[in-house]
Scaffold this motif. Structure first.
Motif, mmCIF file in Angstrom:
data_model
loop_
_atom_site.group_PDB
_atom_site.id
_atom_site.type_symbol
_atom_site.label_atom_id
_atom_site.label_comp_id
_atom_site.label_asym_id
_atom_site.label_seq_id
_atom_site.Cartn_x
_atom_site.Cartn_y
_atom_site.Cartn_z
ATOM 1 N N GLU A 1 -48.699 29.740 23.734
ATOM 2 C CA GLU A 1 -49.300 30.630 22.745
ATOM 3 C C GLU A 1 -50.610 30.051 22.218
ATOM 4 O O GLU A 1 -51.564 30.798 21.984
ATOM 5 C CB GLU A 1 -48.338 30.851 21.569
ATOM 6 C CG GLU A 1 -47.207 31.778 21.857
ATOM 7 C CD GLU A 1 -46.295 31.970 20.667
ATOM 8 O OE1 GLU A 1 -45.820 33.104 20.474
ATOM 9 O OE2 GLU A 1 -46.055 30.991 19.927
ATOM 10 N N ALA A 2 -50.658 28.741 22.020
ATOM 11 C CA ALA A 2 -51.873 28.100 21.526
ATOM 12 C C ALA A 2 -53.008 28.221 22.535
ATOM 13 O O ALA A 2 -54.177 28.303 22.158
ATOM 14 C CB ALA A 2 -51.600 26.625 21.212
ATOM 15 N N ILE A 3 -52.669 28.263 23.816
ATOM 16 C CA ILE A 3 -53.680 28.374 24.863
ATOM 17 C C ILE A 3 -54.079 29.820 25.106
ATOM 18 O O ILE A 3 -55.247 30.117 25.353
ATOM 19 C CB ILE A 3 -53.157 27.755 26.178
ATOM 20 C CG1 ILE A 3 -52.934 26.249 25.991
ATOM 21 C CG2 ILE A 3 -54.095 28.025 27.344
ATOM 22 C CD1 ILE A 3 -52.177 25.596 27.127
ATOM 23 N N THR A 4 -53.099 30.732 25.023
ATOM 24 C CA THR A 4 -53.358 32.130 25.373
ATOM 25 C C THR A 4 -53.377 33.026 24.142
ATOM 26 O O THR A 4 -54.410 33.215 23.522
ATOM 27 C CB THR A 4 -52.314 32.629 26.384
ATOM 28 O OG1 THR A 4 -50.997 32.512 25.827
ATOM 29 C CG2 THR A 4 -52.399 31.852 27.683
ATOM 30 N N ARG A 5 -52.231 33.583 23.801
ATOM 31 C CA ARG A 5 -52.082 34.525 22.682
ATOM 32 C C ARG A 5 -50.617 34.530 22.282
ATOM 33 O O ARG A 5 -49.786 33.978 22.997
ATOM 34 C CB ARG A 5 -52.541 35.929 23.099
ATOM 35 C CG ARG A 5 -51.810 36.493 24.304
ATOM 36 C CD ARG A 5 -52.429 37.815 24.782
ATOM 37 N NE ARG A 5 -51.947 38.190 26.089
ATOM 38 C CZ ARG A 5 -50.844 38.908 26.324
ATOM 39 N NH1 ARG A 5 -50.105 39.321 25.332
ATOM 40 N NH2 ARG A 5 -50.496 39.201 27.557
ATOM 41 N N PRO A 6 -50.246 35.169 21.171
ATOM 42 C CA PRO A 6 -48.829 35.188 20.778
ATOM 43 C C PRO A 6 -47.945 35.804 21.866
ATOM 44 O O PRO A 6 -48.331 36.762 22.532
ATOM 45 C CB PRO A 6 -48.822 36.051 19.516
ATOM 46 C CG PRO A 6 -50.205 35.925 18.966
ATOM 47 C CD PRO A 6 -51.108 35.797 20.175
ATOM 48 N N ALA A 7 -46.769 35.235 22.020
ATOM 49 C CA ALA A 7 -45.834 35.710 23.042
ATOM 50 C C ALA A 7 -45.267 37.068 22.657
ATOM 51 O O ALA A 7 -44.844 37.265 21.517
ATOM 52 C CB ALA A 7 -44.696 34.718 23.211
ATOM 53 N N PRO A 8 -45.253 38.004 23.605
ATOM 54 C CA PRO A 8 -44.597 39.285 23.346
ATOM 55 C C PRO A 8 -43.084 39.124 23.481
ATOM 56 O O PRO A 8 -42.609 38.095 23.971
ATOM 57 C CB PRO A 8 -45.146 40.192 24.450
ATOM 58 C CG PRO A 8 -45.429 39.251 25.577
ATOM 59 C CD PRO A 8 -45.876 37.964 24.927
ATOM 60 N N ALA A 9 -42.357 40.115 23.054
ATOM 61 C CA ALA A 9 -40.901 40.104 23.240
ATOM 62 C C ALA A 9 -40.611 40.048 24.738
ATOM 63 O O ALA A 9 -41.220 40.785 25.509
ATOM 64 C CB ALA A 9 -40.282 41.346 22.624
ATOM 65 N N PRO A 10 -39.712 39.181 25.174
ATOM 66 C CA PRO A 10 -39.435 39.069 26.604
ATOM 67 C C PRO A 10 -38.647 40.244 27.181
ATOM 68 O O PRO A 10 -38.754 40.526 28.367
ATOM 69 C CB PRO A 10 -38.638 37.772 26.715
ATOM 70 C CG PRO A 10 -38.060 37.563 25.366
ATOM 71 C CD PRO A 10 -39.013 38.185 24.388
ATOM 72 N N THR A 11 -37.877 40.917 26.352
ATOM 73 C CA THR A 11 -37.128 42.085 26.821
ATOM 74 C C THR A 11 -37.307 43.227 25.841
ATOM 75 O O THR A 11 -37.652 43.020 24.680
ATOM 76 C CB THR A 11 -35.619 41.786 26.969
ATOM 77 O OG1 THR A 11 -35.067 41.502 25.683
ATOM 78 C CG2 THR A 11 -35.363 40.638 27.926
ATOM 79 N N LEU A 12 -37.075 44.429 26.322
ATOM 80 C CA LEU A 12 -37.109 45.634 25.490
ATOM 81 C C LEU A 12 -35.877 46.472 25.797
ATOM 82 O O LEU A 12 -35.414 46.493 26.932
ATOM 83 C CB LEU A 12 -38.377 46.449 25.770
ATOM 84 C CG LEU A 12 -39.707 45.792 25.431
ATOM 85 C CD1 LEU A 12 -40.861 46.665 25.906
ATOM 86 C CD2 LEU A 12 -39.817 45.550 23.937
ATOM 87 N N PRO A 13 -35.343 47.184 24.806
ATOM 88 C CA PRO A 13 -34.156 48.011 25.044
ATOM 89 C C PRO A 13 -34.523 49.372 25.634
ATOM 90 O O PRO A 13 -34.231 50.419 25.073
ATOM 91 C CB PRO A 13 -33.551 48.140 23.649
ATOM 92 C CG PRO A 13 -34.738 48.118 22.747
ATOM 93 C CD PRO A 13 -35.711 47.162 23.395
ATOM 94 N N ASP A 14 -35.186 49.361 26.772
ATOM 95 C CA ASP A 14 -35.617 50.610 27.385
ATOM 96 C C ASP A 14 -34.918 50.861 28.715
ATOM 97 O O ASP A 14 -35.340 51.699 29.499
ATOM 98 C CB ASP A 14 -37.138 50.654 27.542
ATOM 99 C CG ASP A 14 -37.686 49.522 28.395
ATOM 100 O OD1 ASP A 14 -36.903 48.671 28.846
ATOM 101 O OD2 ASP A 14 -38.905 49.501 28.620
ATOM 102 N N GLY A 15 -33.836 50.149 28.950
ATOM 103 C CA GLY A 15 -33.066 50.354 30.173
ATOM 104 C C GLY A 15 -32.019 51.434 29.991
ATOM 105 O O GLY A 15 -31.964 52.119 28.964
ATOM 106 N N LYS A 16 -31.177 51.583 30.973
ATOM 107 C CA LYS A 16 -30.096 52.562 30.924
ATOM 108 C C LYS A 16 -29.199 52.256 29.729
ATOM 109 O O LYS A 16 -28.830 51.120 29.498
ATOM 110 C CB LYS A 16 -29.292 52.507 32.222
ATOM 111 C CG LYS A 16 -28.245 53.570 32.350
ATOM 112 C CD LYS A 16 -27.583 53.501 33.702
ATOM 113 C CE LYS A 16 -26.564 54.608 33.822
ATOM 114 N NZ LYS A 16 -25.910 54.572 35.133
#
Length: 112
Positions: free
Chosen positions: A36-51
């Motif tokens: 994150e310090a090198i790039t940008r804040p980490a996004p959520a690794p998963t989303l509840p958009d599956g079945k």
């Protein structure tokens, strides 16, 4: 609504996976914070958009892991092709380092 690893989606329902609060990264916390310090804040690794609203990998997470700017891949192509593209891609920092080593060897080989 809770998101992966204890984080929540922001109020706008941002498809980039931006989160409110701290995600819990466990043993990977130091590595995530360093990236994150090198790039940008980490996004959520998963989303509840599956079945049945099951969590599945968020396409923005591999994009972040590769060090690409937000939306560089995910704003152009759909989720599955974006994950595939990131998985088959090259981390820019590694490419830069590799080309630097290669170039120095080429210069040595052709030096008079």
């Amino acid at each position: 609504m809770m998101y992966a690893l204890g984080a929540e989606l922001d109020d706008e329902g941002d498809r980039q996976g931006n989160v409110v609060g701290e995600a819990q990264w466990g043993e990977y916390e130091p590595v995530v914070r360093r990236w994150e310090a090198i790039t940008r804040p980490a996004p959520a690794p998963t989303l509840p958009d599956g079945k049945n609203e099951n969590h599945r990998l968020a396409s923005v997470f591999p994009e972040w892991m590769m060090g690409y700017p937000a939306g560089w891949v995910t704003d152009i192509i759909a989720r599955n092709p974006a994950i595939k593209a990131c998985g088959n891609g090259v981390v820019p920092q590694q490419a830069y380092a590799g080309l630097g080593v290669l170039w120095s060897r080429v210069r040595e080989a052709v030096a008079p």
